[in-house]
Design a protein around this motif. Sequence first.
Motif, PDB file in Angstrom:
ATOM      1  N   SER A  39       0.818  -1.211   0.000  1.00 42.73           N
ATOM      2  CA  SER A  39       0.000   0.000   0.000  1.00 42.73           C
ATOM      3  C   SER A  39       0.854   1.263   0.000  1.00 42.73           C
ATOM      4  O   SER A  39       0.412   2.314  -0.471  1.00 42.73           O
ATOM      5  N   GLN A  40       2.104   1.189   0.505  1.00 47.00           N
ATOM      6  CA  GLN A  40       2.942   2.392   0.576  1.00 47.00           C
ATOM      7  C   GLN A  40       3.320   2.940  -0.797  1.00 47.00           C
ATOM      8  O   GLN A  40       3.643   4.114  -0.932  1.00 47.00           O
ATOM      9  N   VAL A  41       3.319   2.079  -1.829  1.00 46.67           N
ATOM     10  CA  VAL A  41       3.753   2.531  -3.154  1.00 46.67           C
ATOM     11  C   VAL A  41       2.565   2.847  -4.070  1.00 46.67           C
ATOM     12  O   VAL A  41       2.763   3.219  -5.223  1.00 46.67           O
ATOM     13  N   ILE A  42       1.330   2.714  -3.577  1.00 43.97           N
ATOM     14  CA  ILE A  42       0.159   3.007  -4.405  1.00 43.97           C
ATOM     15  C   ILE A  42      -0.080   4.509  -4.452  1.00 43.97           C
ATOM     16  O   ILE A  42      -0.143   5.172  -3.421  1.00 43.97           O
ATOM     17  N   ASP A  43      -0.198   5.043  -5.646  1.00 40.82           N
ATOM     18  CA  ASP A  43      -0.537   6.454  -5.828  1.00 40.82           C
ATOM     19  C   ASP A  43      -2.061   6.635  -5.814  1.00 40.82           C
ATOM     20  O   ASP A  43      -2.574   7.477  -5.098  1.00 40.82           O
ATOM     21  N   ARG A  44      -2.758   5.815  -6.573  1.00 40.13           N
ATOM     22  CA  ARG A  44      -4.227   5.844  -6.574  1.00 40.13           C
ATOM     23  C   ARG A  44      -4.736   4.591  -7.271  1.00 40.13           C
ATOM     24  O   ARG A  44      -4.009   3.961  -8.059  1.00 40.13           O
ATOM     25  N   MET A  45      -5.981   4.264  -6.997  1.00 41.07           N
ATOM     26  CA  MET A  45      -6.651   3.133  -7.641  1.00 41.07           C
ATOM     27  C   MET A  45      -8.021   3.610  -8.120  1.00 41.07           C
ATOM     28  O   MET A  45      -8.798   4.137  -7.334  1.00 41.07           O
ATOM     29  N   MET A  46      -8.291   3.440  -9.407  1.00 43.73           N
ATOM     30  CA  MET A  46      -9.549   3.864 -10.012  1.00 43.73           C
ATOM     31  C   MET A  46     -10.297   2.620 -10.491  1.00 43.73           C
ATOM     32  O   MET A  46      -9.719   1.755 -11.162  1.00 43.73           O
ATOM     33  N   ILE A  47     -11.579   2.516 -10.151  1.00 42.77           N
ATOM     34  CA  ILE A  47     -12.419   1.387 -10.575  1.00 42.77           C
ATOM     35  C   ILE A  47     -13.563   1.940 -11.415  1.00 42.77           C
ATOM     36  O   ILE A  47     -14.465   2.615 -10.902  1.00 42.77           O
ATOM     37  N   TYR A  48     -13.510   1.679 -12.734  1.00 44.27           N
ATOM     38  CA  TYR A  48     -14.532   2.152 -13.667  1.00 44.27           C
ATOM     39  C   TYR A  48     -15.586   1.064 -13.829  1.00 44.27           C
ATOM     40  O   TYR A  48     -15.266  -0.094 -14.104  1.00 44.27           O
ATOM     41  N   LYS A  49     -16.861   1.452 -13.715  1.00 45.91           N
ATOM     42  CA  LYS A  49     -17.956   0.490 -13.775  1.00 45.91           C
ATOM     43  C   LYS A  49     -18.888   0.723 -14.959  1.00 45.91           C
ATOM     44  O   LYS A  49     -19.937   0.088 -15.063  1.00 45.91           O
ATOM     45  N   SER A  50     -18.510   1.634 -15.835  1.00 48.96           N
ATOM     46  CA  SER A  50     -19.303   1.875 -17.044  1.00 48.96           C
ATOM     47  C   SER A  50     -18.342   2.093 -18.205  1.00 48.96           C
ATOM     48  O   SER A  50     -17.206   2.517 -18.005  1.00 48.96           O
ATOM     49  N   PRO A  51     -18.760   1.805 -19.434  1.00 47.28           N
ATOM     50  CA  PRO A  51     -17.852   1.866 -20.583  1.00 47.28           C
ATOM     51  C   PRO A  51     -17.527   3.295 -21.001  1.00 47.28           C
ATOM     52  O   PRO A  51     -18.249   4.240 -20.695  1.00 47.28           O
ATOM     53  N   ALA A  52     -16.406   3.416 -21.720  1.00 47.56           N
ATOM     54  CA  ALA A  52     -15.995   4.702 -22.281  1.00 47.56           C
ATOM     55  C   ALA A  52     -15.058   4.425 -23.453  1.00 47.56           C
ATOM     56  O   ALA A  52     -14.514   3.321 -23.590  1.00 47.56           O
ATOM     57  N   ALA A  53     -14.864   5.432 -24.300  1.00 53.84           N
ATOM     58  CA  ALA A  53     -14.048   5.251 -25.496  1.00 53.84           C
ATOM     59  C   ALA A  53     -12.603   4.933 -25.157  1.00 53.84           C
ATOM     60  O   ALA A  53     -11.930   4.201 -25.886  1.00 53.84           O
ATOM     61  N   GLU A  54     -12.098   5.479 -24.045  1.00 55.98           N
ATOM     62  CA  GLU A  54     -10.693   5.268 -23.694  1.00 55.98           C
ATOM     63  C   GLU A  54     -10.457   4.002 -22.880  1.00 55.98           C
ATOM     64  O   GLU A  54      -9.320   3.699 -22.512  1.00 55.98           O
ATOM     65  N   LEU A  55     -11.520   3.245 -22.595  1.00 54.04           N
ATOM     66  CA  LEU A  55     -11.396   2.009 -21.815  1.00 54.04           C
ATOM     67  C   LEU A  55     -11.496   0.791 -22.723  1.00 54.04           C
ATOM     68  O   LEU A  55     -12.090   0.870 -23.802  1.00 54.04           O
ATOM     69  N   PRO A  56     -10.910  -0.342 -22.307  1.00 48.71           N
ATOM     70  CA  PRO A  56     -11.043  -1.568 -23.115  1.00 48.71           C
ATOM     71  C   PRO A  56     -12.512  -1.947 -23.295  1.00 48.71           C
ATOM     72  O   PRO A  56     -13.341  -1.749 -22.407  1.00 48.71           O
ATOM     73  N   GLY A  57     -12.820  -2.517 -24.441  1.00 48.62           N
ATOM     74  CA  GLY A  57     -14.212  -2.839 -24.739  1.00 48.62           C
ATOM     75  C   GLY A  57     -14.630  -4.233 -24.338  1.00 48.62           C
ATOM     76  O   GLY A  57     -15.789  -4.594 -24.512  1.00 48.62           O
TER      77      GLY A  57
END
Length: 498
Positions: free
Chosen positions: A209-227
């Motif tokens: 946990s000391q080296v984590i900058d941030r964690m983002m969890i996306y739950k809906s689709p977007a153009a910049e996310l894998p399909g």
Amino acid sequence: MTAKYHYSLSLCILTLLALFLSLSSFAQKATIEGTVTEDDGPAAFANVFVLGTTIGTTTDFDGKYQFVVEPGTHKVVCSFVGYNPDTIQVSVGAGEVKTLDIRITQNAQQLKEFAVTGTRKTDTEAAVLMDIRKSMQVVSAVSSEMIEKTQDSDASAVARRVPGVTIIGNNFIMIRGLNPRYNNVMLHDVFAPSMEEDVKSFAFDIVPSQVIDRMMIYKSPAAELPGDFAGGVVKLYTKSIPDEEFTTFSMGTTFREGSSFQRFLQPERSGLHQLGINDGFNDLPDGFPRDIRRVTNTQGEGAIDQVGRSLRNNWLPEEVGSGMDRSFAFARASKFKIFGKEAGNITSVTYNNAREIFDVERNDFNAYDFINNQSVPIYEFDDQQYNHHIRAGIISNFAVQLSPDHIIEFKNLLSVSNTTQYINRRGYDLEFNYAPNNHSFDQMYRGVYSGQLTGRHFWDEDRTRLNWTLGYGYAYRDQPDYRRYRADVDTTTGEETL
């Protein structure tokens, strides 16, 4: 009437006497006054005072001042920000008013050039909330600042805090109830390499946990996310240049009921096995046939036997004490300069060693007999299963900040693991009428490396940005030795036949 007259007269006399004494005392003082000027005229708000005392005043808008002192010789000091202080010695007598005009000169000094630089923060609660507001998707996030307020030791524990996210076995992630095949994990915007060959899996517990900058969890689709996701996408970012240097070390133990401090059976291994590394101890010998089915005695008498004797034929398990599960974690962050540019490194090392003992019942049945209202068993087996899991991981990130708007990073992740399993099966096969005493020895080595060279660039007051990544990933799965043999037990005499 007479008493009131005498009282008023007494009060008047006392007032006149007090006034006389005050004037007499003031008459013994001296006054110093004057004007303070500089090159452009009067110096307003300059400080004028007697050295070594609290007697003094501040000049008015016209540069004038005045204060009362005791008769004698005094050193009068005049000071003002940006000007050279001036000290003048002056003598005054009782009742004298001394005029002392003072001229001050500027203190011109060449200041050294300096630059004010700023670093864009991405690990704070405010930065994460800003990313969420800017996002058009349904997203949850955890920042480094939030993690510091918890006791979470690794990314697996951090992800469990996000609503709708479940981590199974520290590797497999479920989002909104959907299994791992419908979810993706990205490390620094690049697909994280899987720890399994046939299913999506990422070892969250190797990221402290000391080296984590941030964690983002996306739950809906977007153009910049894998399909290719239906559940969600986890984006994990580790730190680059640390805010401050630190060194941490942690150690933990876990007691497993039924497994800790028990008799433990395992295959024969080498010393490097404790690091999750295969040093070739159980590899096939050089020159071993690629297809054993092609080896026949027509190639020479005893050809098949010779091939079998070339293997490491140890068919008995080692007996050791299981002890308790152990884990270690070390992290070091440092800051330094490279050609005058701000740079930093964060390195962490993790190690986990766990043993498990299971008593597994295996039963199978023929089709249900509805006439006799019973199930007809095929076999009833009892497996004594001994599992030994070892995992070691290293994360090392280097970063150089070329300017406040341009940063280059080189991020590395290496994880190796080993699972050793020994199974002893007993019981009875009712359909084929035999009592087995089977033995199985298995060792599995897995490893994954992920290296990324990334850059972040901002122009036009952050309205234009460019993020780029060059990545390399490598994963392997090695099963150097899987052996098993069967012995049938005579239930009457207890003798075994291979």
